[in-house]
Every structure is written in C-alpha cells, then in structure tokens.
Design a protein around this motif. Structure first.
Motif, PDB file in Angstrom:
ATOM      1  N   TRP A  53       5.587   0.751  -2.435  1.00 18.00           N
ATOM      2  CA  TRP A  53       4.581  -0.131  -3.037  1.00 18.00           C
ATOM      3  C   TRP A  53       5.150  -0.904  -4.224  1.00 18.00           C
ATOM      4  N   TYR A 109       5.677  -0.914   4.992  1.00 18.99           N
ATOM      5  CA  TYR A 109       4.639  -0.240   4.198  1.00 18.99           C
ATOM      6  C   TYR A 109       3.570   0.288   5.148  1.00 18.99           C
ATOM      7  N   ARG A 168       5.460   6.566  -0.909  1.00 16.94           N
ATOM      8  CA  ARG A 168       4.556   5.417  -0.955  1.00 16.94           C
ATOM      9  C   ARG A 168       4.731   4.636  -2.270  1.00 16.94           C
ATOM     10  N   LYS A 227      -2.424   2.334   4.407  1.00 15.32           N
ATOM     11  CA  LYS A 227      -3.624   1.495   4.300  1.00 15.32           C
ATOM     12  C   LYS A 227      -4.086   1.418   2.860  1.00 15.32           C
ATOM     13  N   THR A 274      -3.249  -2.138  -2.037  1.00 11.60           N
ATOM     14  CA  THR A 274      -2.623  -2.843  -0.911  1.00 11.60           C
ATOM     15  C   THR A 274      -2.868  -4.344  -1.002  1.00 11.60           C
TER      16      THR A 274
END
Length: 386
Positions: free
Chosen positions: A219, A383, A215, A386, A182
């Motif tokens: 990402w 997004y 995800r 975490k 992240t």
C-alpha cells in the motif's frame, strides 16, 4: 520497686473525653508550597503548543495556584526527539526538561527501560486529583527487564488520533464521506496525497482488521507511485502542506485549531483511525539544572487533569487534549466532535500490548521504505486487497 499505677475505674474511663485524632497534614499543600520556591521556571516539550497555548497554560496555572509559572520550550519534536535527548543527557546525570515527558507508550517506554524516569509523589497528587488514579491505570502495565512497571511512573495524558485532513477548497465532504485506504492509491487521488516523511500513522496499519506487514508494504509503495508528496514535521508538516496547496489530503492529527480559526482545512473519520496511543505523560529522572523539581511535578499532574482542558477551549482550541470516554468527552470540544463523527476508543487502532509496541519501529521502517520505493519507481505493485 516503684508501685504500679492503679487501673482506672471503668466509669472514669468511659467518662474521660477521647483526644481528637491528629489531622493529617496535606501532602498536596506541601507539594504546592515546595513548588513556589525557586525561579518559577519549568522547561517542557511544547513544540505542539502555539504561543497562545503556552500563554494560556501559564495564565490558567497562576489563576489556579496563585503564583506565576514561566514555561520554557525545549526545541524539537515533543514525541520523536525528546526520548533521545533525555536519555543522552541523563547518561551524564543532566536533564533537558522538567516535566511533561509525553508521547505514545512505544516511544516513552525506552526511557524507563534505561532508568531515566522518576516516580511522581502519587500520594500528594492523588489527594487533589483522585481521578488521576484512573488515568494512571489506563497506562499500559508494560514492564522493564528489571521489573519496573510503566504504571508506577506515568498517567494517560489524552487520546490521540490521526485522521485524514483535507483542504475543503479542493475536496468536498461528500467526496471523503466513505473514503477508504484503497481509494487513495487509485486514479481519483493521483498526485493529491501528502504525508509525513516518517510515515506518521501508517505504521499502525498492520494492527487494523485485514492488514499485515505485506499489505502495508504494497500500500505505501502504491501510494508513493500514485504521486505521494512527503514533508517533514509530523502532523504540522502535513497541515502546512495542505494549507499551502501542495496536496488535497493527508494523514495527521486533526487540524482542529486551524479549522476553528477559519483556515481552509477539515478532517474526516474514515475507514479506520489510527492513533498515537496510549498517549501518556511522565516525569524525567533529571530536570534542568537550577529548576525546581517540585514545580515540574505539580505542572505535570495539573497539565493532565486541568491544563490541557483549559486550553482546548476557545479561543485557543488546543487539539492534543481530551479523552474518548463518554463521561468526559463533552469537556473537550475536539473529543466531542470526534465522538459525534462515530469514533470510539475501542475502534482506535494502536498497539495495545507490549509485544505490538515493540514492533512499531519495524513497521515505521517498512512504511517509510515503501513510500520512497513507490515515489522512485512510479510503478505500482500488485495489490490483492480490497
């Protein structure tokens, strides 16, 4: 009718010396003797080997077996390009390499599925290297539609890792000490990340805890929108980009040899580590015309058991070698370093099942498309992770 011979007396039978059992001929010695015949040439996918590494293998082989080996390099990426080159040539009963058909199981398995691997002479090579059986059993027991088992053809060659390499001239160890994925899509790393154009390493992210295809899509898009720069050539392309100042950090195999040679590059074991595993080595069904298949087989087993270890040490520092296993980790400098940084085999993220291995191609496409979409739009997408 001929008279029957009298049965020997018990006493005479006990006193008669027993003939010694004939000593079994060494199948390994026979393999070595056969390998000495011919031109002494073996062609292999050595694109990850420096000239020094190739020369080191040749020298170590000659010292071990007493005859010269000439290694020829088949052009192309050793993992990405070889399966296609092998299967294309094999359809015409021709070979492009003699030995060391290696790579992660997801890319090597299709060669077996198409019938273009050959079984090693396990009895001969296990006679010399019993430990090869353990590495054989670490090959996934994936089965083809015809029931052929990958374990009957291959053995684990080494444990591969993709780590975050960085240029220490621009990045401190403290900055990446607690690095997360992240973080890399945030302002601190804007315009500083480089990556392989084919999403090296990213395509295993859905197997990491808390990750999914959705995800991965978000990402990689946001990584692209954050100023990601793409380069060809896999890990070597990433390393070169960092050394040339094209970026500060990028995912790839550890640039161990370059670091040991004093070049400005280092790496960190971050939030989680993916790897091209299980990295296995196999034999192609067809070798190069004119070359000796017995030599190819000897080189194959020796490379796994001794060759890679020999060139992993100074002054060559070959990185694609070694096992994250406690009993042998110290035999390979890079594995010793990764172990010291806290990496363990059970923590590596890779496809452990045949079902997951079948998904890798789709995940790579998702990651590649995400990178490009983000670079083109320059706008991040939501997004919620975490």
């Amino acid at each position: 009718a001929a008279p029957k011979a009298a049965a020997p007396k018990a006493a005479d039978s006990a006193a008669a010396p027993k003939a010694a059992a004939p000593k079994a001929a060494s199948k390994f010695a026979a393999l070595v003797a056969e390998a000495k015949k011919g031109n002494g040439v073996a062609r292999a996918p050595l694109g990850f080997h420096s000239d020094a590494a190739v020369a080191g293998l040749e020298a170590a082989f000659e010292e071990r077996f007493g005859f010269q080996l000439k290694l020829e390099t088949e052009p192309g990426h050793p993992v990405r390009d070889m399966p296609t080159k092998i299967t294309t040539a094999a359809k015409n009963q021709k070979g492009v390499i003699d030995t060391m058909l290696w790579g992660n199981s997801a890319v090597t398995f299709p060669v077996l599925e198409q019938g273009f691997m050959r079984k090693p002479n396990w009895e001969a090579v296990l006679e010399e290297w019993p430990g090869l059986e353990e590495l054989r059993m670490m090959t996934p027991a994936w089965k083809t539609t015809k029931g052929e088992n990958l374990q009957d053809y291959c053995a684990l060659a080494y444990h591969g890792t993709w780590v975050w390499n960085y240029n220490p001239r621009n990045v401190t160890a403290e900055e990446v000490k607690n690095l997360t994925t992240t973080d890399l899509i945030g302002p601190t790393w804007k315009n500083r990340v480089v990556a392989d154009e084919r999403a090296l390493g990213f395509y295993y992210f859905p197997l990491a805890k808390g990750w999914s295809e959705e995800r991965l899509t978000a990402w990689t898009h946001n990584l692209g929108a954050n100023g990601l720069k793409l380069f060809p050539g896999g890990s070597r392309g990433v390393h070169q980009a960092l050394l040339q100042g094209e970026g500060d950090i990028g995912l790839g195999s550890p640039a161990w040899d370059k670091k040991q040679l004093g070049q400005p590059i280092d790496f960190v074991v971050a939030e989680f580590t993916t790897g091209a595993n299980p990295n296995i080595s196999c034999l192609p069904k067809y070798g190069v015309s004119g070359n000796n298949p017995a030599l190819g087989e000897l080189v194959w087993a020796w490379d796994i058991m001794e060759g890679r270890r020999a060139i992993s040490r100074p002054p060559i520092h070959y990185a694609s070698a070694g096992f994250l296993l406690e009993n042998v980790k110290d035999d390979y400098p890079l594995m010793k370093e990764l172990w010291a940084k806290g990496l363990r085999l059970e923590n590596l993220v890779y496809s452990r099942t045949q079902a997951d291995g079948a998904k890798v191609g789709g995940w790579r496409k998702i990651a590649m498309d995400g990178q490009k979409a983000g670079i083109n739009s320059k706008k991040p997408v939501p997004y919620p992770y975490k």
